[in-house]
Design an enzyme around this catalytic site. Structure first.
Site, PDB file in Angstrom:
ATOM      1  N   GLY A 117       0.890  -0.967   0.322  1.00 47.00           N
ATOM      2  CA  GLY A 117      -0.027  -0.023  -0.183  1.00 47.00           C
ATOM      3  C   GLY A 117       0.842   1.506   0.035  1.00 47.00           C
ATOM      4  O   GLY A 117       1.642   1.411  -0.531  1.00 47.00           O
ATOM      5  N   SER A 172       5.585  -5.486  -1.773  1.00 48.40           N
ATOM      6  CA  SER A 172       5.565  -4.328  -1.519  1.00 48.40           C
ATOM      7  C   SER A 172       6.021  -2.965  -0.463  1.00 48.40           C
ATOM      8  O   SER A 172       7.307  -3.170   0.097  1.00 48.40           O
ATOM      9  CB  SER A 172       4.410  -4.122  -1.997  1.00 48.40           C
ATOM     10  OG  SER A 172       4.012  -2.528  -2.549  1.00 48.40           O
ATOM     11  N   ALA A 173       5.108  -2.419  -0.033  1.00 47.15           N
ATOM     12  CA  ALA A 173       5.496  -1.072   0.961  1.00 47.15           C
ATOM     13  C   ALA A 173       5.855  -2.415   2.432  1.00 47.15           C
ATOM     14  O   ALA A 173       6.821  -2.078   3.367  1.00 47.15           O
ATOM     15  CB  ALA A 173       4.311  -0.732   1.568  1.00 47.15           C
ATOM     16  N   HIS A 192       8.823  -3.307  -6.441  1.00 48.18           N
ATOM     17  CA  HIS A 192       8.056  -2.626  -8.766  1.00 48.18           C
ATOM     18  C   HIS A 192       9.038  -1.752  -8.901  1.00 48.18           C
ATOM     19  O   HIS A 192       8.899  -0.918  -9.993  1.00 48.18           O
ATOM     20  CB  HIS A 192       7.098  -1.598  -8.145  1.00 48.18           C
ATOM     21  CG  HIS A 192       5.957  -1.852  -7.249  1.00 48.18           C
ATOM     22  ND1 HIS A 192       4.769  -3.032  -7.172  1.00 48.18           N
ATOM     23  CD2 HIS A 192       5.483  -1.256  -6.135  1.00 48.18           C
ATOM     24  CE1 HIS A 192       3.622  -2.651  -6.244  1.00 48.18           C
ATOM     25  NE2 HIS A 192       3.899  -1.814  -5.385  1.00 48.18           N
ATOM     26  N   GLU A 221       8.357  -6.626 -10.204  1.00 52.06           N
ATOM     27  CA  GLU A 221       7.402  -6.801 -10.054  1.00 52.06           C
ATOM     28  C   GLU A 221       7.260  -8.686 -10.497  1.00 52.06           C
ATOM     29  O   GLU A 221       8.076  -9.023 -10.930  1.00 52.06           O
ATOM     30  CB  GLU A 221       6.172  -6.538 -11.017  1.00 52.06           C
ATOM     31  CG  GLU A 221       5.080  -4.953 -10.948  1.00 52.06           C
ATOM     32  CD  GLU A 221       4.357  -4.462  -9.876  1.00 52.06           C
ATOM     33  OE1 GLU A 221       3.786  -5.737  -9.421  1.00 52.06           O
ATOM     34  OE2 GLU A 221       4.810  -3.619  -9.389  1.00 52.06           O
TER      35      GLU A 221
END
Ligand SMILES: [Ca+2]
Ligand SMILES: [Ca+2]
Lengths: 226, 226
Positions: free
Chosen positions: B91, B124-125, B161, B177
């Site tokens: 997020g 991700s985050a 990413h 990714e």
């Protein structure tokens, strides 16, 4: 009574591979006019301040203005006090904002622009720091400024280099490359070639052509005011 | 003696429009194994924590694991203390890190992972905050965390990413990714389908295939250590 502020906020410093500030040089000249003789340049957004000052000096001299870079001054606050016009160049927004805080320039720049009415030109990160905060930058947080609050010369956020497609963003103006926002007191006008996209919280983004009157964004109760 | 840490750091939570965690579900199962019964989910990176927990719960239950979301606990620190495994979803990295600080979780997560050796999955985050700092996030600074320093489970930065083409970045690993980094104690291996790009200060970026041994990045004197 409104503020005597005068701002020219550029999305970027070049367009489609053109030269430095080439796409907006007429706008800069008509904004600064003939009374301004020297511009104070703030190169903090890039690492190599000497090289950056050389690039900016060359361009402004070609337009008929002298340029002093604040990093060559032994008293940056005093340099702001004496300045006739301020130009803050682009680069990394976090690095720029941190240096403005580290050198205690926030208060003095606000005073010169909002009270004394000297012209302010910002490009990219320099446009970002002109707004209430840098919460809408796309830059990497390579350093940690003491706050994300910025100069607050306008009561909303700007996202320079705004690119389609839509990303979920609220309460900000996305300035496409080549776009400028001209602020004269309480009047704001979109200028340049490409237009802007306006994001209001809870509303569908709207597209705006050069020439659009954005003055409603400058009021305290403007819809972009968080 | 090395740390018993076990990390699975995912670049993203989906790939090419596939389902949530679909591209890495075998990796998750073999990473968590059969001893882990319940996973503690940290949904702080997204605004709607309830919806996020539902999505994560559905996926982990389909893989045979129970899932508790930390936002449903009245004592988040205690929830970390009791956890068998931690999963931090993606997020906004700033929102996530601020919530980790606000809830005083930094110290406790470090302890559980680095000393007690419970498995940590980040996406991700959630991969970003596993590193020394979030200085290499691409996210917008929508909130202001008290520091950019993160959990420090590995002594380098990750850019989830990661997209070509080259942008000037130093000392970090760009995970495309679909890529994952598996850390077991002092051994680190690149996994997944797409590979990674390694940025060392002052050197040309290098491209690495899945299977690459990245253990040298885990040493204190590793070249990514700033
Ligand atoms: Ca920028
Ligand atoms: Ca992210």
């Amino acid at each position: 009574m409104g503020s005597p502020r005068r701002l020219l906020l550029l999305s970027s410093s070049s367009l489609h591979g053109g030269g430095y500030l080439e796409h907006c040089q007429q706008h800069i000249q008509s904004f600064l006019g003939q009374k301004v003789k020297r511009v104070l340049f703030i190169p903090y957004a890039l690492h190599d301040r000497d090289a950056y000052a050389r690039t900016a000096r060359e361009k402004f001299e070609s337009l008929g203005y002298g340029l002093d870079s604040i990093h060559e001054s032994c008293d940056p606050v005093e340099a702001i006090r004496k300045s006739e016009a301020i130009f803050i160049g682009g680069g990394n927004t976090f690095r720029l904002l941190k240096a403005l805080y580290d050198n205690n320039l926030i208060h003095e720049i606000r005073k010169r622009v909002l009270e004394d009415g000297i012209p302010y030109i910002g490009s990219s990160a320099g446009s970002n720091v002109a707004t209430i905060s840098i919460n809408t930058t796309n830059d990497m947080p390579i350093v940690y400024p003491p706050s994300l609050q910025a100069l607050g010369l306008v009561p909303f956020n700007i996202n320079p280099h705004y690119l389609d497609p839509d990303i979920k963003r609220t309460h900000m103006g996305g300035l496409r490359e080549g776009t400028m926002l001209l602020v004269e007191g309480d009047k704001a006008t979109l200028q340049g070639a490409t237009g802007a996209r306006l994001f209001l919280r809870g509303k569908k983004p709207t597209e705006h052509e050069p020439g659009t009157d954005f003055s409603f964004l400058l009021t305290d109760s403007n819809p972009l005011n968080p």
